[in-house]
Design an enzyme around this catalytic site. Sequence first.
Site, short mmCIF file in Angstrom:
data_model
loop_
_atom_site.label_atom_id
_atom_site.label_comp_id
_atom_site.label_asym_id
_atom_site.label_seq_id
_atom_site.Cartn_x
_atom_site.Cartn_y
_atom_site.Cartn_z
N ASP A 155 -8.57 -5.38 -4.85
CA ASP A 155 -7.65 -4.47 -4.17
C ASP A 155 -8.14 -3.04 -4.35
OD1 ASP A 155 -5.48 -3.32 -2.94
OD2 ASP A 155 -4.03 -3.84 -4.50
N SER A 164 0.82 -1.20 0.00
CA SER A 164 0.00 0.00 0.00
C SER A 164 0.86 1.26 0.00
CB SER A 164 -0.97 -0.04 1.19
OG SER A 164 -1.99 0.92 1.04
N HIS A 199 -6.82 -6.10 -0.46
CA HIS A 199 -5.69 -5.21 -0.28
C HIS A 199 -4.69 -5.84 0.69
CE1 HIS A 199 -3.62 -1.44 -0.55
NE2 HIS A 199 -3.74 -1.16 0.73
#
Length: 609
Positions: A305, A155, A334
């Site tokens: 995601d 991320s 994610h």
Amino acid sequence: MSLQDEYASAWAVTPTDYLARTPQAFRVTQPRSCYVTMPDGCRIAVDLYLPQPTSPAADTPGRFPAITIFTPYFRRFKIRAGGTADGAANVALYRDLFVPHGYALVVIDVRGTGASFGTRDSFRSPNERRDSRSIADWIVGQPWSNGIIGATGISYLGAASDFLASTGHPAVKAIAPLFGVWDTYADNYYPGGVHLKALTKLYDAMMIGLDHDRRDVLKPFAYYNNPDFEGPQPVDEDADGTLLVDAITEHLGNFRQTDFMAEFKFREEPLAYDAGFSSASFSPYSYSDGIASDVAVLSVSGWYDGAGYANGAISRFLTLEDNPRHLLLGPWDHGARSDISPWRRNAAADFPVLGEVLRFFDTYLKGIDTGLTQEKPVHYFCIHAQEWRASEVWPPAGSETTFFFGTGHSLGASAQDSGCDEYKVDFAIGTGGHTRYERIAGVAITDYYQDWDGRSDKMLRYTSQPLEQPLEFAGHVLCDLTLSTSEPDAHLFLYLAEVEADGRERYVTEGLLRLLHRKLSPAPSRYRTSWPFRSFARADASPMPVDGTETLRIPLLPISWRFASGSRIRLSISGADADHCSQMPHGRPPRLQVHIGGERGSRLIFPVR
């Protein structure tokens, strides 16, 4: 089917096999920590994990390649007296893999977070990018460094690895951005030009809890609410925590995500008070010209995601065409915390993502012949087939199959006579709390769309006859939607589903578009796409002619899926997702007319394998 069987046709050496045959010659010990001073005087907190020999008699290389992790989510938590939690919970997966395999791991609290000093003036501030180059300078100057650096992370951390590579630092040889955006505007907060208001609010609350050390605020966030956690860990030189208190005091001046993200109504439009700052300033694509062509790049994402992270991974792969590059797209949410397939064996993702990352770094940081360069560069998972596929290119599909909207809300193989269907948008419609949007806001869910059945009942739906043969596709399904509307602006949400033979409806993917941003543009060189591109710029924005008719090409978010023989294809259209997005236009639900049949009739186009 076993996990190995799923891999077998896609890899010559599977990630599981690579991990099994690669020895761990070192052990993990407690990190050293210190402050590194930036050129402007800001002190940045760093943890260093150095490989230690597994036995006193073992030889230890004098120098190691380094892997960096730049995080705003605490490099390490302080643990209360008597607590048993791992203070490095956020980075333990990297530490426990890379250090035993002979990498130094350097974990950094980015400016304005954790134990670092400074104030955050932006989400992914350009200051953090400049800091990353200074950290790289510090690393190569250390006696344990062999002068070679890689970067990875999930991320925000993944995008930070893009930032580091874009500084052009000569020591950076490979990056593995995992579940990281390429364009923060379109891949993250404004997919299709639609503002994800719930994401903005949740992320703002989470960062107040972390940056201000407000443990009461962090209670709803499973990643950070362990009762053993007592805020960020001070560096070694700050034995009594005095410097940490001073650092957190500076963090009180950090930007607020709810206020900040609302400033960016249009992509790449500068702030009214800063002509040099736009959404491009905190998006990796805008700095990609600085990534040297010899830097290897592994882009990883999952089909659920968020609302565009997979787009970001694909665009990064397509954009950096001169680099050694690899693309991995799996059945994940994610961070690959969960397997999102309805036909999964376990809720937790069982694919060893970091095994593939280790092989990648062994290849490009250590120069080991791992066989990776002989593998196909693209690997992706097909849901419902429950198999991995490999390809030389993206997109892998070579042909198209079209379904036309027809009378009786049907989808068929040929166009019918012209007509239209009317639909009044219902602003109360939502998609619930088990969607692709929760994980990107730090909400720990493991089951996806299990409550989808029945949600489309109040939407405008088009459904095919049962399929005579399975239909497998990979990439972006396109919807050519011929539309009239009673309002000059609206949000469109398109949901693709598989209706199984027993009538159960399973969510597949979705597409979003704000009508103001319907104009198509050529994809720019720094954000290349295999799907229709929109600039989301003010210059390209225009109201929809009221009661006029236009055909809009809307890409659905990418996925690979196999519809079973006997199943039906369903496309549902809504003008609201009250659980995640704002209304458009406010308080004025539009009437939509969807035109079917004839030359301009609406249709659905599948990139079939």
